[in-house]
Design a protein around this motif. Structure first.
Motif, short mmCIF file in Angstrom:
data_model
loop_
_atom_site.label_atom_id
_atom_site.label_comp_id
_atom_site.label_asym_id
_atom_site.label_seq_id
_atom_site.Cartn_x
_atom_site.Cartn_y
_atom_site.Cartn_z
N LYS B 15 0.84 -1.21 0.00
CA LYS B 15 0.00 0.00 0.00
C LYS B 15 0.87 1.25 0.00
CE LYS B 15 -4.22 -1.76 2.08
NZ LYS B 15 -4.99 -1.95 3.30
N ARG B 16 1.95 1.22 0.80
CA ARG B 16 2.87 2.36 0.86
C ARG B 16 3.53 2.56 -0.50
NH1 ARG B 16 6.93 0.67 4.29
NH2 ARG B 16 5.30 0.13 5.74
N TYR B 17 3.92 1.48 -1.10
CA TYR B 17 4.57 1.51 -2.42
C TYR B 17 3.62 2.11 -3.46
CZ TYR B 17 6.80 -0.58 -6.56
OH TYR B 17 7.39 -0.81 -7.77
N ASP B 18 2.37 1.64 -3.45
CA ASP B 18 1.39 2.12 -4.43
C ASP B 18 1.09 3.60 -4.24
OD1 ASP B 18 1.32 -0.32 -5.57
OD2 ASP B 18 -0.59 -0.95 -4.73
N LEU B 19 1.05 4.01 -2.96
CA LEU B 19 0.78 5.42 -2.66
C LEU B 19 1.90 6.30 -3.22
CD1 LEU B 19 -1.34 7.09 -1.05
CD2 LEU B 19 0.26 7.06 0.87
N HIS B 65 10.54 2.18 -18.62
CA HIS B 65 11.97 2.04 -18.38
C HIS B 65 12.25 1.56 -16.96
CE1 HIS B 65 12.57 4.18 -22.17
NE2 HIS B 65 13.78 3.64 -22.13
N LEU B 66 11.50 2.10 -15.99
CA LEU B 66 11.67 1.65 -14.60
C LEU B 66 11.41 0.15 -14.50
CD1 LEU B 66 10.02 4.43 -12.36
CD2 LEU B 66 12.42 3.77 -12.47
N ILE B 67 10.31 -0.29 -15.13
CA ILE B 67 9.93 -1.71 -15.09
C ILE B 67 11.05 -2.57 -15.66
CG2 ILE B 67 8.35 -3.41 -16.11
CD1 ILE B 67 6.20 -1.11 -16.01
N LEU B 68 11.60 -2.13 -16.79
CA LEU B 68 12.63 -2.94 -17.45
C LEU B 68 13.98 -2.87 -16.74
CD1 LEU B 68 11.76 -2.28 -21.18
CD2 LEU B 68 11.43 -4.38 -19.91
N MET B 69 14.18 -1.82 -15.94
CA MET B 69 15.45 -1.68 -15.21
C MET B 69 15.46 -2.50 -13.93
SD MET B 69 16.02 2.36 -15.84
CE MET B 69 17.20 2.67 -14.56
N ILE B 83 11.56 -3.03 -4.74
CA ILE B 83 10.77 -2.55 -5.89
C ILE B 83 10.32 -3.75 -6.72
CG2 ILE B 83 10.77 -1.06 -7.93
CD1 ILE B 83 13.01 0.54 -6.61
N LEU B 84 11.22 -4.71 -6.85
CA LEU B 84 10.91 -5.92 -7.63
C LEU B 84 9.68 -6.63 -7.04
CD1 LEU B 84 12.21 -7.55 -9.97
CD2 LEU B 84 13.20 -9.01 -8.24
N HIS B 89 2.35 -4.31 -9.74
CA HIS B 89 1.52 -3.10 -9.60
C HIS B 89 2.06 -1.99 -10.50
CE1 HIS B 89 -0.46 -4.21 -5.52
NE2 HIS B 89 -0.36 -5.24 -6.33
N LEU B 90 3.38 -1.93 -10.59
CA LEU B 90 4.02 -0.93 -11.46
C LEU B 90 3.60 -1.18 -12.91
CD1 LEU B 90 6.12 1.38 -11.38
CD2 LEU B 90 7.90 -0.30 -11.64
N GLY B 91 3.56 -2.45 -13.31
CA GLY B 91 3.19 -2.83 -14.67
C GLY B 91 1.75 -2.47 -15.00
N VAL B 92 0.84 -2.77 -14.08
CA VAL B 92 -0.57 -2.48 -14.34
C VAL B 92 -0.79 -0.96 -14.37
CG1 VAL B 92 -2.92 -2.76 -13.46
CG2 VAL B 92 -1.36 -4.69 -13.40
N THR B 93 -0.12 -0.25 -13.46
CA THR B 93 -0.23 1.22 -13.44
C THR B 93 0.28 1.80 -14.76
OG1 THR B 93 0.21 1.11 -11.08
CG2 THR B 93 0.31 3.29 -12.08
#
Lengths: 66, 359
Positions: B15-19, B65-69, B83-84, B89-93
């Motif tokens: 939740k903190r990460y998503d926020l 780029h963040l996702i691929l890094m 982050i991994l 969630h990063l991908g869906v966002t």
């Protein structure tokens, strides 16, 4: 009918079939192929609906085999 | 973990990460729009729709780029595992931001639904005579849509991890299409060359990171323990080399990597490969008595390689014993979920603090 019309018609038919199968899968199919999805919430079912529409041939095959 | 599917498997960390993620996106879009208005005053002003298209497009590319890094960086340093752990969630966002970009393009250039968007894209884009860069973006968006819509664990379990992983490797094809979309888009629209420079820098960074991660993996593999095949027990490390509640990853000959975990004065050996998405278990830690995968938090009991009830995932275990303070392992894997008694060792005696020497 030119190539563009054929492509558009194919996409429409594919997605139309996907929507029909996806909605049926939304109700009963998910629980049939995976017991962990049997009592899952409506939210979960909504979440897997787009995938069911896009992958309807695989979904249908798994459902028939279940 | 497989028990009963939930919509989103949120916990306090996620939740903190998503926020932070959502706040970052909102801040970026706001700054982009504000700067666009300040830097291009009338009569050279850019319409709010165009600014929004560019803001969402650039935001999506930064997220991609963040996702691929994240993947290769995590192979180089475990600090990125946090982050991994939440990359899904990063991908869906990212997909939502990309879809918003495409929706506004369709609405603005396609007369708010007057023109069929698929027809417009397939027949050469929205501006006749220009390079049809929209087609590349459309293809990339299709791949991202497939990935986002199958990101739930339900699909991973029912398509099988191999098929699911293969499908999600499509991100590299989509990334190439996105690069083409941006490069041709800049050429077609004669917008700022800075976009070209940035996207080239991004692509070079992604390729370099993947190559560096590959080199790190090869070096690790070269450090594997090579011993004669007729021996059953291999000395893999000293007990004191393993940090508490952490693991040392070892590889014997060319077999699968083994994670040797130290917990409560015992050591246990399990497969280094998580049953969920082949995450590196040995880079995780023991939390509440369970080995916890750094990628998505899947957990296993170190003494039997099974997920704690009611979950059902299982991974192979290995026979283990202690001689002196050395850890010995039989590299023949047991069936997934086989109980193996953890090897006990005596903790080192605590050294009393030195008395100050009076002058």
């Amino acid at each position: 009918m030119n190539l563009l019309d054929i492509v558009l018609s194919t996409i429409t038919v594919y997605l139309g079939m996907g929507t029909l199968i996806g909605i049926a899968f939304f109700g009963k199919g998910a629980g049939r192929i995976d017991p962990a999805a049997e009592a899952a919430s409506v939210g979960f079912r909504v979440l897997i609906l787009p995938g069911s529409i896009m992958l309807w041939p695989i979904v249908l095959m798994k459902w028939i085999r279940a | 973990m497989t028990n009963e599917y939930r919509v989103v498997q949120w916990n306090a960390h996620k939740k903190r990460y998503d926020l932070i993620l959502i706040s970052g996106i909102v801040l970026y879009l706001t700054l982009f729009l504000a700067l666009g208005k300040v830097l291009f005053p009338p009569p050279a002003e850019i319409s709010i729709e165009i600014l929004l298209i560019r803001a969402l497009g650039t935001c999506a590319i930064i997220l991609l780029h963040l996702i691929l890094m994240v993947g290769p960086l995590a192979r180089i340093t475990p600090k990125i595992n946090a982050i991994l752990y939440n990359r899904r969630h990063l991908g869906v966002t990212f997909f939502i931001v990309s879809a918003l970009h495409a929706t506004i393009v369709i609405a603005y250039y396609g007369g708010f639904g007057v023109e069929n968007p698929i027809s417009a894209v397939l027949s050469g884009g929205y501006r006749s005579g220009s390079i049809p860069f929209e087609f590349l973006g459309f293809l990339a968006l299709l791949i991202f849509a497939l990935m986002a819509s199958t990101s739930h664990d339900f699909w991973l379990a029912n398509l099988s991890p191999g098929v699911w992983k293969l499908m999600h490797m499509g991100v590299y094809i989509a990334y190439t299409l996105v690069i083409g979309h941006v490069v041709l888009g800049v050429i077609a629209s004669e917008i700022n060359i800075i976009y070209l420079v940035l996207v080239t820098l991004g692509a070079v960074t992604i390729v370099s990171l993947h190559l560096s991660a590959g080199v790190c993996e090869i070096r690790r593999d070269h450090r594997m323990i090579s011993v004669a095949q007729d021996t059953h027990w291999f000395d893999v490390c000293g007990v004191d080399e393993i940090p508490p509640d952490r693991a040392k990853v070892v590889q014997i000959n060319t077999d699968e990597r083994i994670a040797v975990f130290k917990h409560n004065d015992t050591v246990s050996a399990i497969s280094n490969v998580c049953a969920h998405q082949n995450g590196p278990l040995g880079e995780g830690k023991v939390i509440d008595g369970c080995v916890t995968c750094p990628w998505h938090g899947y957990q296993y009991l170190p003494e039997c390689g099974q997920s704690p009830p009611p979950f059902t995932e299982k991974i192979p275990t290995y026979d283990i014993r202690i001689e002196g303070r050395r850890v010995l392992i039989n590299p023949r894997p047991n069936e997934p979920g086989t109980a193996v008694k953890p090897a006990h060792f005596d903790p080192l005696p605590e050294i009393p603090p030195l008395e100050p020497i009076d002058a």
